[in-house]
Scaffold this motif. Structure first.
Motif, PDB file in Angstrom:
ATOM      1  N   TRP A 209       1.353  17.707   5.088  1.00 46.73           N
ATOM      2  CA  TRP A 209       0.902  16.420   4.494  1.00 46.73           C
ATOM      3  C   TRP A 209       1.763  15.294   4.945  1.00 46.73           C
ATOM      4  O   TRP A 209       2.513  15.357   5.587  1.00 46.73           O
ATOM      5  N   ILE A 210       1.194  14.189   4.577  1.00 43.02           N
ATOM      6  CA  ILE A 210       1.565  12.790   4.708  1.00 43.02           C
ATOM      7  C   ILE A 210       2.068  11.950   3.631  1.00 43.02           C
ATOM      8  O   ILE A 210       1.433  11.795   2.635  1.00 43.02           O
ATOM      9  N   ASN A 211       3.263  11.327   3.477  1.00 36.34           N
ATOM     10  CA  ASN A 211       3.673  10.127   2.637  1.00 36.34           C
ATOM     11  C   ASN A 211       3.705   9.083   3.573  1.00 36.34           C
ATOM     12  O   ASN A 211       3.972   9.069   4.672  1.00 36.34           O
ATOM     13  N   GLY A 212       3.345   7.748   2.874  1.00 34.69           N
ATOM     14  CA  GLY A 212       3.014   6.610   3.646  1.00 34.69           C
ATOM     15  C   GLY A 212       3.234   5.152   2.823  1.00 34.69           C
ATOM     16  O   GLY A 212       2.855   5.240   1.806  1.00 34.69           O
ATOM     17  N   THR A 213       3.500   4.201   3.525  1.00 32.15           N
ATOM     18  CA  THR A 213       3.542   2.765   3.140  1.00 32.15           C
ATOM     19  C   THR A 213       3.178   1.906   4.164  1.00 32.15           C
ATOM     20  O   THR A 213       3.453   2.207   5.260  1.00 32.15           O
ATOM     21  N   VAL A 214       2.535   0.865   3.455  1.00 28.72           N
ATOM     22  CA  VAL A 214       1.935  -0.199   4.549  1.00 28.72           C
ATOM     23  C   VAL A 214       2.310  -1.452   3.922  1.00 28.72           C
ATOM     24  O   VAL A 214       1.738  -1.754   2.712  1.00 28.72           O
ATOM     25  N   ASP A 215       3.255  -2.413   4.355  1.00 28.98           N
ATOM     26  CA  ASP A 215       3.474  -3.803   3.880  1.00 28.98           C
ATOM     27  C   ASP A 215       2.207  -4.569   3.712  1.00 28.98           C
ATOM     28  O   ASP A 215       1.900  -5.047   2.340  1.00 28.98           O
ATOM     29  N   THR A 216       1.421  -4.680   4.727  1.00 29.00           N
ATOM     30  CA  THR A 216       0.451  -5.413   4.762  1.00 29.00           C
ATOM     31  C   THR A 216      -0.755  -4.948   5.369  1.00 29.00           C
ATOM     32  O   THR A 216      -0.590  -4.487   6.680  1.00 29.00           O
ATOM     33  N   VAL A 217      -1.960  -4.960   5.015  1.00 24.75           N
ATOM     34  CA  VAL A 217      -3.064  -4.744   5.968  1.00 24.75           C
ATOM     35  C   VAL A 217      -4.260  -5.950   5.721  1.00 24.75           C
ATOM     36  O   VAL A 217      -4.431  -6.445   4.719  1.00 24.75           O
ATOM     37  N   LYS A 218      -4.463  -6.409   7.061  1.00 29.20           N
ATOM     38  CA  LYS A 218      -5.467  -7.577   7.075  1.00 29.20           C
ATOM     39  C   LYS A 218      -6.630  -7.208   7.804  1.00 29.20           C
ATOM     40  O   LYS A 218      -6.622  -6.582   9.048  1.00 29.20           O
ATOM     41  N   ILE A 219      -7.930  -7.522   7.415  1.00 21.55           N
ATOM     42  CA  ILE A 219      -9.069  -6.959   7.902  1.00 21.55           C
ATOM     43  C   ILE A 219     -10.147  -8.296   8.071  1.00 21.55           C
ATOM     44  O   ILE A 219     -10.115  -8.825   7.016  1.00 21.55           O
TER      45      ILE A 219
ATOM     46  N   ILE B 101       0.838  -1.317   0.002  1.00 21.38           N
ATOM     47  CA  ILE B 101      -0.034   0.108  -0.041  1.00 21.38           C
ATOM     48  C   ILE B 101       0.868   1.312   0.033  1.00 21.38           C
ATOM     49  O   ILE B 101       1.704   1.319   0.865  1.00 21.38           O
ATOM     50  N   VAL B 102       0.354   2.119  -0.913  1.00 20.52           N
ATOM     51  CA  VAL B 102       1.262   3.558  -1.017  1.00 20.52           C
ATOM     52  C   VAL B 102       0.343   4.578  -0.813  1.00 20.52           C
ATOM     53  O   VAL B 102      -0.614   4.391  -1.465  1.00 20.52           O
ATOM     54  N   ILE B 103       0.554   5.443   0.084  1.00 22.92           N
ATOM     55  CA  ILE B 103      -0.194   6.536   0.222  1.00 22.92           C
ATOM     56  C   ILE B 103       0.316   7.977  -0.159  1.00 22.92           C
ATOM     57  O   ILE B 103       1.616   8.306   0.243  1.00 22.92           O
ATOM     58  N   ILE B 104      -0.217   8.618  -1.101  1.00 23.88           N
ATOM     59  CA  ILE B 104       0.544   9.964  -1.938  1.00 23.88           C
ATOM     60  C   ILE B 104      -0.308  10.908  -1.509  1.00 23.88           C
ATOM     61  O   ILE B 104      -1.564  10.982  -1.838  1.00 23.88           O
ATOM     62  N   PRO B 105       0.002  12.223  -1.128  1.00 23.39           N
ATOM     63  CA  PRO B 105      -0.789  13.084  -1.102  1.00 23.39           C
ATOM     64  C   PRO B 105      -0.948  14.071  -2.143  1.00 23.39           C
ATOM     65  O   PRO B 105      -0.199  13.914  -3.031  1.00 23.39           O
ATOM     66  N   ASN B 106      -2.198  14.602  -2.281  1.00 31.90           N
ATOM     67  CA  ASN B 106      -2.509  15.414  -3.435  1.00 31.90           C
ATOM     68  C   ASN B 106      -2.075  17.013  -3.045  1.00 31.90           C
ATOM     69  O   ASN B 106      -2.479  17.481  -2.178  1.00 31.90           O
TER      70      ASN B 106
ATOM     71  N   VAL C 129      -8.461  -5.467  12.640  1.00 28.56           N
ATOM     72  CA  VAL C 129      -7.714  -4.886  11.711  1.00 28.56           C
ATOM     73  C   VAL C 129      -6.148  -4.957  11.941  1.00 28.56           C
ATOM     74  O   VAL C 129      -5.846  -4.505  13.116  1.00 28.56           O
ATOM     75  N   THR C 130      -5.357  -5.281  11.251  1.00 32.69           N
ATOM     76  CA  THR C 130      -4.056  -5.416  11.613  1.00 32.69           C
ATOM     77  C   THR C 130      -2.951  -4.710  10.306  1.00 32.69           C
ATOM     78  O   THR C 130      -3.469  -5.081   9.159  1.00 32.69           O
ATOM     79  N   LEU C 131      -2.336  -3.821  10.675  1.00 34.14           N
ATOM     80  CA  LEU C 131      -1.421  -3.192   9.826  1.00 34.14           C
ATOM     81  C   LEU C 131       0.013  -3.692  10.130  1.00 34.14           C
ATOM     82  O   LEU C 131       0.527  -3.348  11.372  1.00 34.14           O
ATOM     83  N   THR C 132       0.848  -4.181   9.070  1.00 33.78           N
ATOM     84  CA  THR C 132       2.200  -4.561   9.343  1.00 33.78           C
ATOM     85  C   THR C 132       3.190  -3.621   8.757  1.00 33.78           C
ATOM     86  O   THR C 132       2.844  -3.378   7.519  1.00 33.78           O
ATOM     87  N   LYS C 133       4.190  -3.169   9.519  1.00 37.37           N
ATOM     88  CA  LYS C 133       5.288  -2.104   9.055  1.00 37.37           C
ATOM     89  C   LYS C 133       4.681  -0.842   8.178  1.00 37.37           C
ATOM     90  O   LYS C 133       4.936  -0.521   7.122  1.00 37.37           O
TER      91      LYS C 133
END
Length: 562
Positions: free
Chosen positions: A63-73, A50-55, A92-96
């Motif tokens: 603003w925030i930049n971010g990455t998440v290796d794995t999301v489990k729901i 997962i990659v989060i990029i601001p507008n 909800v589990t977020l890894t790294k």
């Protein structure tokens, strides 16, 4: 599975990730996935890369930049997902998760445009912090809608962008958070939803925080909060100025206390997570602080800031918007060093307290019960000292604090570490037999009594930081030693009991208030005059001590006949 259902699930997944990672202010962010998978039979959703990029068009200030290796729901049944507006997922589990925060330092630019002496100081509440605020987290838990949340190997980095566009790395932290068994329960008495959690575990690794325009920075080794273990622990806290002594005071432009603080270990037992989330209450059965080392330095070559009003401790407690409940609190193996440079002095004077232990039986800021504090230490690192304080937290109390203290005997030359550099006074001879004081502090005036017993006093007047002697100085020394009494015997008819009287300076700290109230009696102790007491009270005070001497003589005479 229909395309419509699949589309609904994908939209739900994307919105959930945004909500957890960014909160309500996530509008305008782009979230992409490397891989997305739903297992309908097991009720599980999994997304990776997962990659989060601001507008940048919408996020111009921060603003925030971010990455998440794995999301489990872990999901409930499909029909609940599609038709429910207030969806509660099971887990909800977020890894790294790895986030970078950026903000432009617009406040600094505004401050620089103003005259230096009118610069507003930033409130602590306005400063960004890498730590979780549990009162805010409690509100978010009511909105996210998850019964279990796991954040594993979470990293935060913050960058402050200066006016010139330089990115300053101002904080870093790594954290793990596990919350499970989250329940929203409606309390009919309070008419609101409250949060209960079965398990809470928060661990924070090495972290630091500083700022481009801030005076201080802090770092610590670790924080652990666990409902299962019923503990709170903090290790290796270090708070220090970011600037040299000269640059610090020139930046402030006014007299202030430059402080440094380190704490080896803080531990608390009896942690209550439910009260933290819902009542904004910090409740611990027993909290211990070990190896606290504090340094305070004040440079009086700068003008005083008379615009500020320092809160007294009882007023600060009454103004808190959260509750502190400690059944027992103590400090061990600690020290305090106070340095003060008087005007035109080259070097500061210094007073040190070592081997400090502090015991407070109970603290409850919701209660009107008084708070008792018992302190033991060694003055100048050698002389046993004890101080007992009672803080009156009831707003109707006449006085705010009672202070009683006793200092064992010591050579008066110990004072030279402070008086020589600051006042140009050197104690050549003399020994304090004991010092006892008993004071009552009110909002505006401190009163009490000082018994300062000593013998063989001899002083020398010098220039500040100057040990040389000349003819004029010799005359001054002769006059000084003939003005002061070379002794004040232990309790008896000739002993001088010094009344205390000091008007509080509202822009200075409560420590200043206590110390100067005690010192107000030194003139009476060593000279015998009462000039520090207002004229309208002086006559009554003198008569009071005359009556005490008469009573002492009468008692002694009666004892002799017996």
């Amino acid at each position: 599975m229909s395309d419509y259902t699949q589309k609904k699930l994908e939209d739900f997944a994307a919105n959930t990730v945004k909500e957890i990672a960014l909160g309500k202010n996530g509008d305008g962010y782009f979230v992409t996935f490397n891989n997305f998978n739903i297992n309908w039979f097991k009720g599980k959703l999994r997304a990776t890369g997962i990659v989060i990029i601001p507008n940048k068009e919408k996020e111009k200030i921060s603003w925030i930049n971010g990455t998440v290796d794995t999301v489990k729901i872990k999901l409930p049944q499909l029909h609940k997902i599609i038709f429910s507006r207030n969806l509660t997922v099971k887990e909800v589990t977020l890894t790294k998760p790895n986030f970078q925060f950026f903000w432009k330092d617009s406040l600094v630019q505004k401050e620089k445009a103003q005259p230096k002496e009118k610069q507003p100081s930033k409130k602590i509440a306005d400063r960004k912090s890498p730590l979780i605020r549990f009162s805010v987290l409690g509100q978010r838990l009511k909105q996210i809608g998850a019964t279990s949340i796991n954040l594993t190997d979470m990293k935060f980095n913050g960058y402050q962008i200066t006016k010139s566009g330089v990115h300053k790395h101002v904080f870093h932290t790594s954290q793990d958070l596990h919350i499970s068994g989250i329940q929203l329960i409606y309390d009919e008495d309070k008419e609101k939803n409250i949060i209960n959690v079965d398990e809470l575990a928060f661990e924070c690794g090495p972290s630091f925080m500083k700022g481009v325009n801030e005076l201080y920075e802090y770092k610590f080794d670790s924080i652990v909060i666990s409902k299962e273990k019923n503990i709170f622990e903090l290790k290796g806290l270090d708070v220090k100025p970011q600037l040299s002594e000269r640059n610090f005071f020139e930046t402030v432009g006014k007299q202030t206390d430059m402080m440094s603080l380190s704490i080896g270990y803080v531990s608390g037992i009896g942690f209550n997570a439910d009260e933290l989330f819902d009542q904004n209450k910090i409740h611990l059965n027993d909290i211990k602080i070990d190896s606290l080392q504090a340094q305070i330095y004040r440079d009086k070559n700068y003008p005083e800031d008379t615009t500020v009003v320092k809160n007294l401790p009882n007023r600060s407690i009454q103004a808190l918007n959260y509750t502190i409940a400690l059944d027992k609190f103590n400090v061990t193996n600690s020290s305090l060093t106070y340095k003060e440079k008087s005007k035109d002095a080259n070097l500061p004077g210094e007073i040190t307290l070592t081997d400090i232990t502090i015991d407070v039986p109970t603290v409850n800021t919701d209660s009107i019960d008084n708070i008792a504090l018992h302190l033991k230490c060694k003055l100048f690192g050698k002389t046993p000292t004890r101080i007992d304080c009672t803080l009156h937290t009831d707003s109707t109390a006449k006085n705010l604090m009672d202070v009683k203290g006793h200092i064992d005997g010591f050579p008066l030359s110990y004072f030279n570490t402070f008086t020589h550099n600051n006042a140009g006074v050197v104690f050549q001879e003399g020994r304090a037999r004991s010092i006892d004081f008993d004071i009552d502090l009110y909002d505006q005036v401190g009163r009490g009594n000082l018994d300062f017993y000593y013998n063989d006093l001899k002083i020398k007047l010098t220039g500040k930081n100057d040990e040389k002697s000349n003819f004029v100085e010799s005359i001054a020394n002769f006059a000084a030693n003939n003005m002061v009494a070379y002794k004040n015997n232990n309790p008896g008819p000739k002993a001088r009991h010094a009344p205390l009287y000091f008007k509080r300076v509202q822009y200075k700290s409560v420590i200043h208030y206590i110390i100067h109230t005690i010192m107000s009696g030194l003139e009476t102790s060593v000279v015998g005059t009462y000039t520090h007491i207002p004229q309208e009270e002086r006559k009554k005070t003198k008569q009071k001590y005359k009556d005490r001497k008469k009573a002492s003589k009468k008692h002694k005479k009666h004892a002799t006949h017996q």
